[in-house]
Enzyme design. Structure first.
Site, mmCIF file in Angstrom:
data_model
loop_
_atom_site.group_PDB
_atom_site.id
_atom_site.type_symbol
_atom_site.label_atom_id
_atom_site.label_comp_id
_atom_site.label_asym_id
_atom_site.label_seq_id
_atom_site.Cartn_x
_atom_site.Cartn_y
_atom_site.Cartn_z
ATOM 1 C CD GLU A 131 -36.436 1.532 12.168
ATOM 2 O OE1 GLU A 131 -37.094 0.477 12.063
ATOM 3 O OE2 GLU A 131 -36.655 2.552 11.507
ATOM 4 C CB ALA A 134 -33.741 -2.084 10.927
ATOM 5 N N GLY A 135 -30.647 -3.366 12.478
ATOM 6 C CA GLY A 135 -29.296 -2.920 12.836
ATOM 7 C C GLY A 135 -28.414 -3.057 11.611
ATOM 8 C CB SER A 136 -26.265 -5.837 10.400
ATOM 9 O OG SER A 136 -25.481 -5.898 11.566
ATOM 10 C CD1 TRP A 162 -28.981 -0.129 18.393
ATOM 11 C CD2 TRP A 162 -28.216 -0.050 20.481
ATOM 12 N NE1 TRP A 162 -29.192 -1.354 18.965
ATOM 13 C CE2 TRP A 162 -28.728 -1.326 20.240
ATOM 14 C CE3 TRP A 162 -27.668 0.243 21.739
ATOM 15 C CZ2 TRP A 162 -28.734 -2.318 21.211
ATOM 16 C CZ3 TRP A 162 -27.665 -0.745 22.705
ATOM 17 C CH2 TRP A 162 -28.194 -1.994 22.430
ATOM 18 C CB THR A 347 -11.873 -1.668 -7.073
ATOM 19 O OG1 THR A 347 -10.555 -1.376 -6.651
ATOM 20 C CG2 THR A 347 -12.314 -0.686 -8.159
ATOM 21 C CD GLU A 398 -20.387 5.051 10.706
ATOM 22 O OE1 GLU A 398 -21.379 5.768 10.881
ATOM 23 O OE2 GLU A 398 -19.833 4.907 9.620
ATOM 24 N N GLY A 399 -21.252 -0.430 11.263
ATOM 25 C CA GLY A 399 -21.068 -1.726 10.597
ATOM 26 C C GLY A 399 -20.142 -2.607 11.408
ATOM 27 C CB THR A 400 -20.725 -5.866 13.158
ATOM 28 O OG1 THR A 400 -21.142 -6.618 12.009
ATOM 29 C CG2 THR A 400 -21.943 -5.404 13.928
HETATM 30 C C1 FAD Z 1 -22.708 2.972 21.481
HETATM 31 C C2 FAD Z 1 -23.443 2.881 20.187
HETATM 32 C C3 FAD Z 1 -23.684 4.034 19.451
HETATM 33 C C4 FAD Z 1 -24.412 3.959 18.251
HETATM 34 N N1 FAD Z 1 -24.703 5.107 17.579
HETATM 35 C C5 FAD Z 1 -25.591 5.060 16.542
HETATM 36 C C6 FAD Z 1 -26.086 6.264 15.968
HETATM 37 O O1 FAD Z 1 -25.723 7.363 16.346
HETATM 38 N N2 FAD Z 1 -27.015 6.156 14.984
HETATM 39 C C7 FAD Z 1 -27.460 4.951 14.528
HETATM 40 O O2 FAD Z 1 -28.303 4.935 13.636
HETATM 41 N N3 FAD Z 1 -26.988 3.795 15.045
HETATM 42 C C8 FAD Z 1 -26.069 3.825 16.048
HETATM 43 N N4 FAD Z 1 -25.613 2.644 16.619
HETATM 44 C C9 FAD Z 1 -26.117 1.371 16.112
HETATM 45 C C10 FAD Z 1 -25.056 0.520 15.452
HETATM 46 O O3 FAD Z 1 -24.717 1.026 14.198
HETATM 47 C C11 FAD Z 1 -25.616 -0.924 15.395
HETATM 48 O O4 FAD Z 1 -25.542 -1.417 16.730
HETATM 49 C C12 FAD Z 1 -24.839 -1.806 14.468
HETATM 50 O O5 FAD Z 1 -25.109 -1.440 13.144
HETATM 51 C C13 FAD Z 1 -25.194 -3.295 14.634
HETATM 52 O O6 FAD Z 1 -26.565 -3.503 14.643
HETATM 53 P P1 FAD Z 1 -27.222 -4.400 15.809
HETATM 54 O O7 FAD Z 1 -26.725 -3.863 17.103
HETATM 55 O O8 FAD Z 1 -28.677 -4.422 15.596
HETATM 56 O O9 FAD Z 1 -26.630 -5.838 15.624
HETATM 57 P P2 FAD Z 1 -27.185 -7.009 14.664
HETATM 58 O O10 FAD Z 1 -27.314 -6.500 13.287
HETATM 59 O O11 FAD Z 1 -28.351 -7.634 15.291
HETATM 60 O O12 FAD Z 1 -25.975 -8.036 14.719
HETATM 61 C C14 FAD Z 1 -25.760 -8.947 15.787
HETATM 62 C C15 FAD Z 1 -24.590 -9.844 15.416
HETATM 63 O O13 FAD Z 1 -24.908 -10.580 14.218
HETATM 64 C C16 FAD Z 1 -23.916 -10.351 13.237
HETATM 65 N N5 FAD Z 1 -24.527 -10.350 11.905
HETATM 66 C C17 FAD Z 1 -25.656 -9.704 11.487
HETATM 67 N N6 FAD Z 1 -25.865 -9.933 10.189
HETATM 68 C C18 FAD Z 1 -24.863 -10.721 9.758
HETATM 69 C C19 FAD Z 1 -24.499 -11.306 8.506
HETATM 70 N N7 FAD Z 1 -25.235 -11.100 7.404
HETATM 71 N N8 FAD Z 1 -23.391 -12.078 8.442
HETATM 72 C C20 FAD Z 1 -22.634 -12.288 9.548
HETATM 73 N N9 FAD Z 1 -22.911 -11.773 10.748
HETATM 74 C C21 FAD Z 1 -23.996 -10.993 10.851
HETATM 75 C C22 FAD Z 1 -23.321 -8.988 13.584
HETATM 76 O O14 FAD Z 1 -22.044 -8.833 13.023
HETATM 77 C C23 FAD Z 1 -23.308 -9.049 15.097
HETATM 78 O O15 FAD Z 1 -22.187 -9.748 15.530
HETATM 79 C C24 FAD Z 1 -24.854 2.700 17.781
HETATM 80 C C25 FAD Z 1 -24.587 1.538 18.522
HETATM 81 C C26 FAD Z 1 -23.907 1.620 19.707
HETATM 82 C C27 FAD Z 1 -23.688 0.367 20.504
#
Ligand code: FAD
Length: 418
Positions: A131, A134-136, A162, A347, A398-400
């Site tokens: 969302e 709600a990404g990471s 996304w 593990t 799938e998780g940065t």
């Molecule tokens: C082309 C594409 C296809 C996708 N397909 C899907 C899909 O089919 N279904 C779905 O549900 N999602 C999908 N996603 C979403 C994708 O999984 C998210 O973009 C991803 O999980 C990261 O979330 P965010 O973009 O909100 O980044 P954020 O969570 O906002 O992160 C931004 C930055 O902050 C860093 N960060 C965040 N938290 C921390 C922490 N605790 N410690 C250190 N660094 C941190 C991250 O690593 C990143 O560098 C897709 C995304 C893209 C771009």
């Protein structure tokens, strides 16, 4: 349990060669066109369906292969062809796995065939979790599903973003909160059947890479789905929620327990992530290998100062490093995939390790490939430019990479993963 092997068996080699033929003859030649069009390559998906590559049966066969090498092999070959087109072909699998792992036999039998359609009328599916806020941090999801007991229906409201195949999918799998107090323990997954009123596509994103794969927002405005669309069923959900509420009452968080916590190994969500991440690692290996092969060929034929550029140690050593990283990435992916299929506990977060290393490798190797091709590498005349753009996705979805490191570090240290 199958022994870990570093070699494909004869049957797997046959499948690999068949996939490679499709990747080389159908996917790669179409890659530049669909990258420019930024549209789902329906005719290519249809071709894949006709020969059996786009089908549940094929993926199920690879998914349950006890060596664990089936899925990595499929991903590596298809993504070697082209990442955007390959994601259009395997994207449905994300949603299908969501149903396979959480659904009842009846839900699996009803919905998965509708996700793929048939070779004369192919369909795709979407998995909607992320969302805008709600990404990471998946636990902060705002999409709500409320049960309407009188009608035995769930009413879903929220905005997903996304989403691969979002809005163009025949079947959407939507993750929503049924009890926000419980964090991710209060999440449940729902099938949204074809043509359900209230589900619409928001903006379609114009992306840096994997442009043949459709990515869009999905708006859920009072979407009503029958009770039977709750994956796993209401009884199972109620039991799970009761356990989480009890934990909360006793002073816990009620939220997902971490892979590295007291409940290490018991957390189904973490185990699922560990098991699915090697597949993304394998996609990255495919893109990296494709760019490396082009760079190697180019370095052997391009002459400057009267000799092939590979005669310079500065170029040759880059290629040596590229190949070493790719092979190391593949080994991590195969190990994690074998562990997943054979139920080995992660593990040291070996699934996350494989995804982290392979995705960083793809970014690095594709950048080196551009460097080796010089000016040509920087143009769209040569595919390494596209591969470099495509590779950037692997360290994000799938998780940065940061989240993978966080999971690995916390698993090693026993700290909670929120
Ligand atoms: C082309 C594409 C296809 C996708 N397909 C899907 C899909 O089919 N279904 C779905 O549900 N999602 C999908 N996603 C979403 C994708 O999984 C998210 O973009 C991803 O999980 C990261 O979330 P965010 O973009 O909100 O980044 P954020 O969570 O906002 O992160 C931004 C930055 O902050 C860093 N960060 C965040 N938290 C921390 C922490 N605790 N410690 C250190 N660094 C941190 C991250 O690593 C990143 O560098 C897709 C995304 C893209 C771009």
């Amino acid at each position: 349990m199958a022994e870990f092997t570093m070699e494909l068996n004869d049957e797997q080699k046959e499948v690999r060669d068949w996939l490679h033929g499709f990747a080389a003859d159908v996917i790669r030649p179409a890659a530049a066109e669909w990258d420019e069009r930024e549209e789902t390559p329906w005719p290519v998906i249809q071709e894949a369906a006709k020969i059996g590559i786009y089908s549940l049966d094929f993926y199920a066969q690879q998914y349950f292969d006890p060596t664990g090498l089936g899925i990595p092999m499929v991903m590596e070959e298809l993504f070697w062809g082209d990442a955007g087109i390959a994601l259009s072909i395997v994207g449905t699998g994300l949603a299908a796995v969501g149903v396979l792992t959480n659904g009842t036999d009846e839900q699996i039998g009803t919905w998965i065939p509708q996700m793929y359609g048939d070779p004369n009328d192919v369909k795709v599916a979407a998995f909607c979790s992320s969302e805008p806020d709600a990404g990471s941090d998946v636990a902060s999801m705002r999409t709500r599903a409320v049960y309407d007991e009188a009608k035995d229906e769930w009413v879903i409201n929220g905005t997903k973003t996304w989403v691969t195949n979002g809005g163009i999918a025949n079947v959407h799998v939507v993750v929503a909160s049924v009890d926000p107090e419980l964090g991710s323990r209060g999440h449940a997954s729902f099938i949204v059947p074809p043509n359900t009123p209230g589900l619409s596509q928001g903006q379609k994103f114009k992306k840096h890479g994997i442009r043949a794969s459709h990515t869009a927002e999905v708006i859920l405005d009072n979407v009503r789905v029958p009770g039977s669309c709750l994956l796993g069923g209401k009884e199972k959900l109620d039991e799970r929620l009761a356990r989480a509420r009890e934990r909360l009452r006793k002073g816990g968080t009620g939220s997902s327990s971490p892979a590295g916590s007291r409940e290490r190994g018991k957390n189904a969500a973490m185990a699922t992530f560990e098991a699915s991440r090697p597949a993304v690692g394998a996609m990255a290996v495919g893109t990296a290998r494709a760019a490396y092969e082009i760079a190697l060929d180019y370095a052997k034929t391009r002459e400057q100062f009267g000799r092939p550029i590979i005669d310079n140690q500065g170029v040759a050593f880059q290629l040596a490093d590229m190949r070493t990283r790719i092979d190391a990435a593949r080994l991590l992916v195969w190990r994690a995939s074998w562990m997943a299929v054979n139920g080995k506990p992660f593990t040291a977060a070996e699934g996350s390790m494989s995804k982290l290393f392979a995705s960083e490798t793809a970014k690095k190797v594709t950048a080196q490939a551009i460097q080796i091709l010089g000016g040509n590498g920087y143009t769209r005349e040569y595919p390494v430019e596209r591969m470099h753009r495509d590779a950037a996705i692997y360290t994000i979805f799938e998780g940065t990479s940061e989240i993978q490191r966080l999971v690995i570090a916390r698993t090693l240290s026993g700290m909670p993963i929120r």
